[in-house]
Every structure is written in C-alpha cells, then in structure tokens.
Design an enzyme around this catalytic site. Structure first.
Site, PDB file in Angstrom:
ATOM      1  CB  ILE A  36      -0.938   0.002   1.218  1.00  0.00           C
ATOM      2  CG1 ILE A  36      -1.973  -1.119   1.103  1.00  0.00           C
ATOM      3  CG2 ILE A  36      -1.647   1.349   1.363  1.00  0.00           C
ATOM      4  CD1 ILE A  36      -2.814  -1.305   2.363  1.00  0.00           C
ATOM      5  CG  ASP A  55      10.158   0.281   4.108  1.00  0.00           C
ATOM      6  OD1 ASP A  55       8.987   0.233   3.695  1.00  0.00           O
ATOM      7  OD2 ASP A  55      10.742  -0.703   4.620  1.00  0.00           O
ATOM      8  CG  ASP A  82      12.673   1.591  14.060  1.00  0.00           C
ATOM      9  OD1 ASP A  82      11.453   1.339  14.145  1.00  0.00           O
ATOM     10  OD2 ASP A  82      13.523   1.086  14.815  1.00  0.00           O
ATOM     11  CG  ASN A 109       1.372   2.197   4.395  1.00  0.00           C
ATOM     12  OD1 ASN A 109       0.315   1.625   4.172  1.00  0.00           O
ATOM     13  ND2 ASN A 109       2.546   1.634   4.122  1.00  0.00           N
ATOM     14  CE1 TYR A 174      -2.992  -5.017  11.071  1.00  0.00           C
ATOM     15  CE2 TYR A 174      -5.306  -5.594  10.851  1.00  0.00           C
ATOM     16  CZ  TYR A 174      -4.188  -4.944  10.372  1.00  0.00           C
ATOM     17  OH  TYR A 174      -4.252  -4.215   9.201  1.00  0.00           O
ATOM     18  CE  LYS A 178      -3.469  -1.358  11.092  1.00  0.00           C
ATOM     19  NZ  LYS A 178      -2.699  -0.244  10.504  1.00  0.00           N
ATOM     20  CB  VAL A 207      -4.811  -4.913   0.920  1.00  0.00           C
ATOM     21  CG1 VAL A 207      -4.124  -4.265  -0.281  1.00  0.00           C
ATOM     22  CG2 VAL A 207      -5.710  -3.894   1.631  1.00  0.00           C
ATOM     23  CB  THR A 209      -0.092  -6.734   0.321  1.00  0.00           C
ATOM     24  OG1 THR A 209      -0.684  -6.853   1.624  1.00  0.00           O
ATOM     25  CG2 THR A 209      -0.645  -5.507  -0.384  1.00  0.00           C
TER      26      THR A 209
END
Length: 300
Positions: A36, A55, A82, A109, A174, A178, A207, A209
């Site tokens: 994403i 990243d 990080d 993201n 998770y 979120k 998604v 991925t």
C-alpha cells in the site's frame, strides 16, 4: 539515499490552502517501499507531488525509488525510517523537508499483521504490533501536526483497517491496534480541525499483499472484500483532495460491517461461520504466511 531528479527544489513558503494532490505538494509515506505504501507514493507522484518514502528496509526503499525514477515525474527520495524510534521519525521528516521542501501530507502507513491464536502470541509479537501499528502512528501524527499547526495547515492520513471497526479471530492484537488508530484519528480530527490541520483515516478491507497471504476466505467473499494496493492508494489521494475524515475500501464492505454490527450475537456468529471469518486468519495457511512472518522484526 536516492533522489530524483538530482536537482533539488528550492525551499519556499506555500499557501495554507494548497491542495495536497496538486503539483508542488510534498508528501511523506511511512512503510513506503512495498504494498500500500509504495502504491500510495506512486499515486501522489502521478498527481504531481514530490514524495519521500520512509521504510525500515532502506535498501528496498532505494530500489523502489530507482524504479519510480525510471518514469518522468517529480522528485522522489528514499529514506531509512524506524517508526518505533521517535528520533528516527524526526530525522525522516527533517530530511524529507530538507530534500523536497515543507511537508504538506504525512501518510502513516507502516504496519504489521501477524496472525494466529491470541493465547499463543508472544509478548515480543504483541509489543511489536503495538509499537509499529499504534505508537508509530501516534508519534507520526503528533510530529507532523506540530509542524503543520505552526504553518497554518497540513494533513495527516492514517492507514487503519476495517479490522479497526470489527473483531476478527486470529487478529486480536491487530484489531486492538487498528481500533486505536481509528479512535486517535477521529479524536485528532476533531481537536485540530480549527487549526488548519486535517486528520483522516482510510480503512481498507483485505488487500492483495504479502500481509494478507494465506487467509482462507471463500472465493465468492474474496471478490466482495478484497482490493488491490492501488485501490487503497486511490482512496488515500481521494481523502487528501476531499478532506473527508474517514474512507473505507471498498465502500460496500464498510457498509456490510456496519449492518452486521446491528445483528444479535447469534446471527453475527452464523454470519462469521458462513463467511469463514471465524477461521480465515486464525487458521491461515502457515506456509503462505511463513515468508511474511519470518521478515517481521521481533515477531516469533
């Protein structure tokens, strides 16, 4: 670090009313080297924005930038980041602004999604999810918004999840992280809306991925719930251009979850069994998940 084109733009003062999808905007994306994040970086660049990709995998970020720079467009830079280290986040934002100009948009993201039984989850895994998925977003939102308030405007877009408005077996921590991102985005939006700073949340479904690999969903449901990274990227740009505080991807899945939440518990349980959401992530294909899990820092 890689920047393209090689000539750096001059620093300049920009209007507080600038549309962040228009040419001249500066956008920073965390976790931007793949999935994403990369699709979002490409979407903003296609709209004329200069983009900083941050990243944890600096080598992959450089590779992504080199590939993006092979096509004509505004400057794009890859930087190490990080999100669990506040000083790293500060350096990322400082360097992005030094290379590209004053920041207009931060897209939080970066996130991870280990799957499995809650009672089997290690403390290390729990800590990593909360540090990356929640604390990283909190720090990023605060650091960017502090800059934006002093300039009279800017935007933070947080990538949450439709797991942030639902409870899914196999994704307990998770979901918790979120849910928190949705809550912090809504609260920050209300607190900062009179300062010129806009905060939004984008809530994707499943998604396509590496993050969601191995989930055992029925084929008919995949067509209803599953989207590509480019679909999410389009929603992020749409959130930036319309300044909507919350967007779901796909919209139909968000509507379905809203309706399902109104059902009595027994009916909800039957729906979960029918859609296999009660086991899709709890018993995800371990071989399909292995590559993803093995590269996650601190996850065992």
């Amino acid at each position: 670090m890689h920047i393209s084109p090689s000539q750096r733009p001059r620093r300049f003062r920009r209007s507080r009313r600038i549309n962040p999808a228009l040419p001249g905007a500066v956008v920073a994306v965390t976790g931007g080297a793949r999935g994403i994040g990369r699709a979002t970086a490409e979407a903003f660049r296609a709209g004329g924005a200069r983009v900083a990709i941050g990243d944890i995998d600096a080598e992959l970020a450089d590779k992504a930038v080199a590939e993006m720079a092979s096509t004509p467009g505004p400057a794009v830079v890859g930087l190490p980041l990080d999100v669990t280290d506040r000083s790293s986040f500060v350096t990322f934002l400082d360097t992005a602004e030094h290379e590209l100009g004053p920041l207009d948009v931060l897209v939080n993201n970066a996130g991870i999604m280990p799957t499995g039984g809650f009672l089997d989850e290690t403390d290390s895994t729990t800590g990593q999810m909360l540090d990356i998925n929640l604390r990283g977003v909190l720090d990023g939102t605060r650091l960017a918004a502090s800059r934006f308030v002093s300039r009279g405007g800017g935007m933070v877009i947080n990538i949450a999840s439709l797991a942030g408005v639902a409870g899914i077996p196999g994704l307990v921590t998770y979901c918790a992280s979120k849910h928190a991102v949705v809550g912090l985005s809504e609260a920050a939006y209300r607190e900062l809306r009179n300062t010129g700073v806009h905060v939004a949340a984008v809530l994707p479904g499943v998604v396509r991925t590496e993050l969601s690999a191995g989930a055992e969903l029925p084929p008919w449901l995949e067509g209803f719930t599953t989207v590509d990274p480019t679909d999410v990227a389009e929603a992020v740009v749409h959130a930036a251009t319309t300044r909507k505080p919350k967007l779901t991807v796909p919209t139909r899945l968000g509507a379905l979850l809203a309706v399902a939440s109104l059902l009595p518990p027994g009916a909800q349980q039957l729906l979960e069994r029918f859609t296999r959401l009660d086991t899709a992530f709890l018993h995800a294909d371990p071989q399909a998940r292995a590559t993803y899990h093995n590269r996650l820092p601190g996850v065992r």
